[in-house]
Design a protein around this motif. Structure first.
Motif, PDB file in Angstrom:
ATOM      1  N   THR A  44       0.803  -1.222   0.000  1.00 35.23           N
ATOM      2  CA  THR A  44       0.000   0.000   0.000  1.00 35.23           C
ATOM      3  C   THR A  44       0.836   1.273   0.000  1.00 35.23           C
ATOM      4  N   PRO A  47       4.355   2.406  -4.340  1.00 40.35           N
ATOM      5  CA  PRO A  47       4.003   2.202  -5.752  1.00 40.35           C
ATOM      6  C   PRO A  47       5.268   1.932  -6.558  1.00 40.35           C
ATOM      7  N   LEU A 159       0.370   9.738  -7.483  1.00 40.69           N
ATOM      8  CA  LEU A 159      -0.387   8.482  -7.437  1.00 40.69           C
ATOM      9  C   LEU A 159      -1.492   8.447  -8.485  1.00 40.69           C
ATOM     10  N   ILE A 160      -2.155   9.572  -8.678  1.00 41.90           N
ATOM     11  CA  ILE A 160      -3.238   9.624  -9.656  1.00 41.90           C
ATOM     12  C   ILE A 160      -2.701   9.426 -11.072  1.00 41.90           C
ATOM     13  N   TRP A 162       0.110   7.992 -11.930  1.00 40.27           N
ATOM     14  CA  TRP A 162       0.622   6.611 -12.004  1.00 40.27           C
ATOM     15  C   TRP A 162      -0.513   5.621 -12.226  1.00 40.27           C
ATOM     16  N   SER A 163      -1.615   5.808 -11.507  1.00 37.05           N
ATOM     17  CA  SER A 163      -2.752   4.880 -11.626  1.00 37.05           C
ATOM     18  C   SER A 163      -3.381   4.938 -13.011  1.00 37.05           C
ATOM     19  N   LYS A 164      -3.211   6.060 -13.705  1.00 38.72           N
ATOM     20  CA  LYS A 164      -3.757   6.223 -15.055  1.00 38.72           C
ATOM     21  C   LYS A 164      -2.745   5.868 -16.136  1.00 38.72           C
ATOM     22  N   LYS A 302     -10.230  13.355  -6.697  1.00 35.82           N
ATOM     23  CA  LYS A 302     -10.053  12.953  -8.090  1.00 35.82           C
ATOM     24  C   LYS A 302      -9.217  14.013  -8.795  1.00 35.82           C
ATOM     25  N   ARG A 303      -8.617  13.601  -9.897  1.00 34.58           N
ATOM     26  CA  ARG A 303      -7.779  14.527 -10.653  1.00 34.58           C
ATOM     27  C   ARG A 303      -8.601  15.667 -11.230  1.00 34.58           C
TER      28      ARG A 303
END
Length: 303
Positions: A44, A47, A159-160, A162-164, A302-303
């Motif tokens: 967690t 990343p 993080l946002i 990276w997640s996308k 959210k972005r």
């Protein structure tokens, strides 16, 4: 159960008022001994844009930041390491290198450690420090101004992105991979501030912690929030990112306006403390509790 619910269970059973701040404290002669512990779970907290060395430095910074938030000077780091039996030796060496780099950055010694067999990598760190005057979450006073160090939003933006699967700008990545504890600032604040907390879970959540602990109302000026320029550029809602972004390890502090000239480092005044309860954004009503909570994740940022 959420992290906050688990904490309430243990605090209700242990019933010791010393619990509830960034670090525990014990009086020793004229000083305070400060002790904290903070856990890093690979799944967690790391990343894949972070390197093992980053993880080692991070677990040191996480704990040192708690000492800084209490106004103390860190003196030592200790840790317990849980790893799978088939762990790669090179990975371990790289984590150890990061811990060494972190301890040297903050001029502290690594004094103890332990290991055990677990299914995934867990590093449970701890730090020991010395303080002259405690900075507690419960000391905010009506009439104080609310201030914060640094610029906010980059760790969550990283993080946002990276997640996308999107590219992470260098200035965003460097903050996410290698945040630094505000040790010198914390020591200065111990002489002039009233309440302090570090941003480990998000600005919004930390402001609510101060409000509850001090039984005060906090009013924030949205336009005053020090949001990093790249966050403003890449986010559709930079305010929400700034309120939610954790692992900043910046310091939020409340201070009497008359003591502001005594602060020699850069900071931003973002609001004020009033009589009452809760946290509010001026002109918009109550501030939602955003940020990171274990077993739940981030709020609705959210972005």
């Amino acid at each position: 159960m959420k992290e906050s619910e688990i904490i309430r269970v243990f605090m209700s059973e242990i019933k010791d008022k010393i619990l509830g701040d960034d670090a525990g404290y014990i009086k020793f002669n004229e000083d305070w001994i400060l002790i904290t512990t903070d856990m890093l779970v690979w799944r967690t907290d790391i990343p894949d844009f972070m390197k093992p060395e980053d993880a080692g430095r991070k677990v040191v910074t996480m704990n040192v930041s708690d000492i800084a938030a209490m106004g103390g000077e860190p003196k030592a780091f200790f840790f317990s390491l849980g790893v799978p039996k088939d762990i790669d030796e090179n990975l371990l060496r790289r984590i150890a290198k990061g811990i060494r780099e972190g301890s040297r950055r903050y001029k502290i010694r690594v004094i103890s450690g332990d290991t055990n067999d677990v299914s995934e990598i867990v590093i449970d760190g701890g730090a020991l420090g010395i303080g002259k005057r405690l900075l507690l979450r419960s000391n905010a006073k009506p009439g104080d101004v609310v201030c914060v160090t640094g610029e906010l939003g980059r760790p969550l933006l990283a993080l946002i992105l990276w997640s996308k699967g999107e590219d992470i700008p260098r200035e965003v990545l460097e903050k996410a991979r290698d945040p630094q504890a505000r040790v010198e600032e914390g020591k200065i604040l111990s002489e002039v501030a009233n309440a302090t907390i570090d941003i480990s879970d998000g600005l919004s959540k930390e402001l609510w912690e101060i409000s509850r602990a001090s039984s005060v109302k906090i009013v924030i000026e949205e336009d005053a929030l020090p949001i990093h320029p790249t966050v403003k550029e890449l986010s559709h809602n930079p305010t929400e990112i700034a309120l939610s972004s954790g692992e900043e390890f910046e310091l939020i502090f409340t201070i009497s306006p008359e003591n502001i000239p005594d602060i020699p480092f850069d900071f931003t005044v973002i609001g004020k403390v009033e009589k009452g309860r809760g946290v509010y954004i001026k002109g918009k009503g109550e501030m939602p509790i955003l940020g990171w909570e274990h077993f739940v994740g981030f709020g609705n940022a959210k972005r």
